[in-house]
Each structure stands twice: as C-alpha cells, then as structure tokens.
Design a protein around this motif. Structure first.
Motif, mmCIF file in Angstrom:
data_model
loop_
_atom_site.group_PDB
_atom_site.id
_atom_site.type_symbol
_atom_site.label_atom_id
_atom_site.label_comp_id
_atom_site.label_asym_id
_atom_site.label_seq_id
_atom_site.Cartn_x
_atom_site.Cartn_y
_atom_site.Cartn_z
ATOM 1 N N SER A 90 7.981 32.358 -6.535
ATOM 2 C CA SER A 90 7.662 31.920 -7.897
ATOM 3 C C SER A 90 8.642 30.854 -8.368
ATOM 4 N N THR A 91 9.936 31.059 -8.085
ATOM 5 C CA THR A 91 10.927 30.054 -8.498
ATOM 6 C C THR A 91 10.754 28.759 -7.714
ATOM 7 N N SER A 92 10.338 28.867 -6.452
ATOM 8 C CA SER A 92 10.095 27.653 -5.678
ATOM 9 C C SER A 92 8.956 26.848 -6.284
ATOM 10 N N SER A 93 7.932 27.557 -6.752
ATOM 11 C CA SER A 93 6.817 26.854 -7.383
ATOM 12 C C SER A 93 7.234 26.172 -8.674
ATOM 13 N N LEU A 94 8.336 26.643 -9.269
ATOM 14 C CA LEU A 94 8.856 26.012 -10.483
ATOM 15 C C LEU A 94 9.779 24.832 -10.175
ATOM 16 N N GLY A 95 10.023 24.540 -8.890
ATOM 17 C CA GLY A 95 10.821 23.375 -8.517
ATOM 18 C C GLY A 95 12.201 23.672 -7.990
ATOM 19 N N PHE A 96 12.580 24.950 -7.790
ATOM 20 C CA PHE A 96 13.906 25.299 -7.293
ATOM 21 C C PHE A 96 13.916 25.296 -5.770
ATOM 22 N N VAL A 97 13.740 24.109 -5.184
ATOM 23 C CA VAL A 97 13.743 23.939 -3.728
ATOM 24 C C VAL A 97 14.754 22.851 -3.377
ATOM 25 N N LEU A 98 15.216 22.880 -2.114
ATOM 26 C CA LEU A 98 16.203 21.903 -1.677
ATOM 27 C C LEU A 98 15.573 20.520 -1.612
ATOM 28 N N VAL A 121 16.402 23.260 5.381
ATOM 29 C CA VAL A 121 15.738 21.967 5.402
ATOM 30 C C VAL A 121 15.134 21.700 4.038
ATOM 31 N N ARG A 122 14.805 20.457 3.828
ATOM 32 C CA ARG A 122 14.224 20.061 2.543
ATOM 33 C C ARG A 122 12.915 20.819 2.297
ATOM 34 N N GLY A 123 12.803 21.353 1.088
ATOM 35 C CA GLY A 123 11.624 22.126 0.715
ATOM 36 C C GLY A 123 11.855 23.624 0.715
ATOM 37 N N ASP A 124 12.966 24.092 1.365
ATOM 38 C CA ASP A 124 13.281 25.522 1.342
ATOM 39 C C ASP A 124 13.794 25.933 -0.031
ATOM 40 N N SER A 125 13.638 27.216 -0.336
ATOM 41 C CA SER A 125 14.114 27.731 -1.623
ATOM 42 C C SER A 125 15.632 27.611 -1.699
ATOM 43 N N ILE A 126 16.127 26.973 -2.733
ATOM 44 C CA ILE A 126 17.568 26.807 -2.878
ATOM 45 C C ILE A 126 18.224 28.077 -3.393
ATOM 46 N N LEU A 127 17.457 28.938 -4.081
ATOM 47 C CA LEU A 127 18.011 30.190 -4.585
ATOM 48 C C LEU A 127 18.146 31.233 -3.476
#
Length: 320
Positions: A90-98, A121-127
C-alpha cells in the motif's frame, strides 16, 4: 444653574435619522481595516480537525485493510507477515519506492559494488529496506572503513562512506596487493594500475610473508622522520624480526629489531642532516648496533679525505 442642565457623563448623542439603540459608525481607519479583513476568509473551523483525522486515519485504514486481507491465514506469524506485506504494498502504491541512491565519500569503491551490497533496485519498497543489514554489508567491502545509511522519503537512499587509505603494496607469491596502514588487503595493485590509478605508483613496497602485520609500526616510525620517509621505495621484512629499507638512491638501510627501530631512523635522519651521508658513494648503512653506524662503500667509492691520501702516495714527478 439648574441641576437638570448639568452635563451627564453617560450621555451619548445620536445622529439625525439614527435610532437610539444603534451603534455609531466607526472611524474611517477602522472601517478601512474592517473592509480589508473581510477580503481574507478565515479557514473553516472544521478544516484542522479534519486534516488531523486524515493523517491518523489513512495509515490506520491501510493497516486495517492489510489485516482483513490476511485474517484467514493459518498462523499468527503468517497473518502478521501478510499484513506487513500488504502495508508495504500500500505504501509503495503511494510512492514510497526507491528512486535514487546518493553516495558520498566513494573514491576507490566501484559504484556497482555498492549497489550489489545494498541488494535493492529502483522500484523496490524503500520502507521494506533493512538499513542495519545494508550497513553491515557495506562495511565488509575491502575499501570501506565505515558506512552510514538513511532514508530520505519518499524515494532516496543517502549513503556516506569512509574509505581506508592505501599505504603500501605488499609483494608476495608473485602478487602485488595494496594494503592500508593496518596491513589489511584492499585491492590488486596490477588491476588498479590497469584502470589508470596513478596513486599506487607513489606507494612503497613491502616484502615478506608477515610484512603486512608489521607495516603499521614501520609507518609510525617513518612518520617521525619526514626527511627519510619520502626516500623509502621498499621495505623487506627480514627473518620475521626486522626491516631492511631500500632508498631511492639504491642505498640499503639495515634497521635493528624491536624498539630500536625508531631510534635508528632518527639517527639516520641526524646523520644525513649534518653530514649528507646519503649523498656519498655507499651501498648500505648498518644501524643494527645502537652505538655505531657502519657504512658499506662500493668498490670504487672514495670517502671524504681519501683523495689527499692517494696524492701523497704517488711517486714524485709522475703526472696523472
């Protein structure tokens, strides 16, 4: 004068055409200020509570949705894992990705090596990224002495590296390895030279099986004789006990073992300062004895004063 004609302090005159209960019109400045204030509408009273409720409610709602999608799992651990996974999605869908990795302090470490150690890698969840594990992996790299990592939301990782400093090239088993002050291997010297690294050309070589373990004491002693250290091109660890130094003019300096080494180097620096001993035609200086220095000359060497002695021994009348 009649008492009825005395001034009443609470008397308020009224204007013509104005009722007794009406307030008088404000002064001109007050009226202008009121008109200016009316042009800026205040935030509705319900706006701030609604904003606070949204800050609390949105994450809570995301967590509840994640929990509801995982409540049918057979175990609590699987339920929690599924809830966490749903929350991260859910947080990734909100933009919290690398989206970007910023690295500061990287000089010798390859960027690809840093990215491989991070494991993201780019696009993975940063959290979902584990900062502690990534820090430990970075500090296992040969060049990295210490590392720090922080998230800069929504999508940036900021990394600061402190790299080890190359101090010598260790020659062993027909290999050349760059080592730091503590003797830790850093990289293959031949490979660095192939990449165009010019710094390694200025590093002295150390030779011997256990030379890296002893190089720190040698470098500390050389730091105290700045007139000698730049002239050292190599150091040979002899019999696992002491050093032989090779200078830039080809002279070999035989140092004593143990605590006598720093004193011998200071003695060499003093001899060269007073008598320019390193400028003479010699091949070696033996400083292993604490009370004397032995100079070994070459076969054609002539020490100061020998020219006069040679002239005295020539037959009279013979020209040279």
């Amino acid at each position: 004068m009649s008492a009825r004609l005395m001034a009443n302090p609470q008397f308020r005159p009224t204007l013509a055409g104005q009722g007794r209960d009406e307030m008088p019109r404000p002064p001109r400045a007050m009226a202008a200020s009121a008109r200016k204030g009316n042009r800026r509408r205040a935030m509705p009273r319900w706006a701030k509570p609604a904003f606070k409720a949204a800050l609390i409610g949105v994450p809570t709602l995301v967590l509840l949705v994640s929990a509801l999608t995982a409540w049918k799992r057979p175990s609590l651990a699987e339920t929690l894992a599924a809830a966490q996974e749903g929350l991260l999605e859910s947080t990734s869908s909100l933009g919290f990705v690398l989206d970007e990795v910023l690295v500061v302090g990287r000089n010798e470490t390859e960027r690809s090596t840093v990215m491989d150690s991070l494991g993201i890698v780019r696009g993975d969840s940063i959290l979902a990224f584990d900062l502690a594990e990534a820090k430990a992996r970075l500090e296992e790299l040969p060049w990295v002495s210490s590392a720090s990592i922080e998230r800069r939301l929504p999508g940036t990782l900021y990394i600061r590296l402190t790299e080890r400093q190359p101090m010598a090239i260790w020659q062993h088993d027909r290999q050349f390895t760059v080592i730091d002050r503590a003797g830790r291997p850093l990289a293959d010297a031949v490979e660095l030279a192939r990449r165009g690294n010019q710094r390694i050309e200025t590093l002295p070589q150390v030779i011997g099986t256990n030379a890296p373990q002893q190089v720190q004491a040698l470098l500390e002693a050389l730091d105290k004789v700045p007139s000698i250290r730049p002239r050292v091109t190599s150091a040979n660890w002899i019999s696992d006990r002491r050093w032989n130094l090779q200078l830039d003019n080809g002279v070999t300096v035989k140092l004593p073992e143990g605590t006598g080494m720093p004193m011998a180097l200071r003695q060499l620096a003093e001899m060269n300062s007073k008598g320019k001993v390193l400028d003479r035609d010699i091949v070696a200086i033996d400083l292993r004895q604490p009370d004397r220095a032995i100079l070994q000359t070459s076969a054609t060497a002539q020490l100061p004063g020998m020219e006069d002695e040679a002239a005295k021994k020539k037959p009279p009348g013979k020209k040279t």
